[in-house]
Design an enzyme around this catalytic site. Sequence first.
Site, short mmCIF file in Angstrom:
data_model
loop_
_atom_site.label_atom_id
_atom_site.label_comp_id
_atom_site.label_asym_id
_atom_site.label_seq_id
_atom_site.Cartn_x
_atom_site.Cartn_y
_atom_site.Cartn_z
N ASP A 88 -9.86 -5.46 -1.26
CA ASP A 88 -9.10 -4.79 -0.27
C ASP A 88 -9.91 -3.86 0.73
O ASP A 88 -10.55 -2.92 0.40
CB ASP A 88 -8.05 -3.97 -1.23
CG ASP A 88 -6.88 -3.21 -0.34
OD1 ASP A 88 -6.26 -2.49 -0.94
OD2 ASP A 88 -6.85 -3.38 0.81
N ASP A 122 0.95 -1.12 -0.12
CA ASP A 122 0.08 0.06 -0.07
C ASP A 122 0.81 1.14 -0.04
O ASP A 122 1.42 1.56 1.12
CB ASP A 122 -1.15 0.05 1.16
CG ASP A 122 -1.94 -1.06 1.14
OD1 ASP A 122 -2.34 -1.84 1.86
OD2 ASP A 122 -2.72 -0.86 -0.23
C1 DX5 Z 1 -6.70 0.56 2.79
C2 DX5 Z 1 -5.68 -0.52 2.77
C3 DX5 Z 1 -5.98 -1.50 3.51
C4 DX5 Z 1 -5.16 -2.65 3.98
C5 DX5 Z 1 -5.80 -3.53 4.63
O1 DX5 Z 1 -6.09 1.66 2.00
O2 DX5 Z 1 -5.16 -0.81 1.64
O3 DX5 Z 1 -7.28 -2.07 3.14
O4 DX5 Z 1 -4.51 -2.98 2.63
O5 DX5 Z 1 -6.14 -3.31 5.91
P1 DX5 Z 1 -7.41 -4.12 6.51
O6 DX5 Z 1 -7.31 -5.74 6.34
O7 DX5 Z 1 -7.02 -4.01 8.11
O8 DX5 Z 1 -8.58 -3.51 6.32
ZN ZN Z 2 -4.41 -1.66 -0.70
#
Ligand code: DX5
Ligand code: ZN
Length: 222
Positions: free
Chosen positions: A177, A36
């Site tokens: 995601d 990310d």
């Molecule tokens: C948001 C991020 C999150 C991350 C995962 O921009 O991309 O989604 O990857 O986080 P969780 O699984 O805790 O939502």
């Molecule tokens: Zn992501």
Amino acid sequence: MIPSKISPSMMCADLAALPETLAVFADTDIEYLHMDVMDGHFVENLCLGTDFCRQIRKMTAIPLDYHLMITEPEKKLSWFDIQPGDIVAVHAEATHHLQKTLTAIRARGAHPFAALNPATPLSALDYVLDVLDGVLIMTVNPGFAGQKLIPATLDKIADCRRFLDAHGYSDIVIEVDGNVSFENAIKMRAAGADLFVAGTSSVFAKDGDLLTNIEKFREAIR
Ligand code: DX5
Ligand code: ZN
């Protein structure tokens, strides 16, 4: 149905245990590492810079799954050590040149993915299906881990699968995601998702060890 794959969200990883975590991922055939990248402009957060991505690349042979939450990605692809077999997802909302950017990603031998925020309609994909290997459907608003699923995005996953199949693009992957928990992952798989970004509510969940969490998650998305 496209075989399901796991892409653990590296922003959720324990940096102090990174070598051990990557060893477990290699031993359990984890398919991608979700990177990310946030610029503090497209999203109100800063995360996983270019040097961090290069360091991870040196530590493992697992392909990277770049999630570029940055504006004007078309000008910044060269900032990253993009390798053949990587995924590079750029947000349709972050560029005026989505088609050009996806084409440039494919020219690097990587898999071009278009990422869509929860409110962005699937019609944003109408004229780029021929240069897409995947769609990254945000099931939370991008920027932070630990958020809660936006329920309407479950329908969006199913709508996207139908949309791709109807246009003759059944091989285009749907990545999800955001709050991809053990429970939500089952619903997302049923709706048509293939690639699962696993973060704080699954693989990196605090109430289980990494190996057990991976096995439990694999079962959930079978
Ligand atoms: C948001 C991020 C999150 C991350 C995962 O921009 O991309 O989604 O990857 O986080 P969780 O699984 O805790 O939502
Ligand atoms: Zn992501």
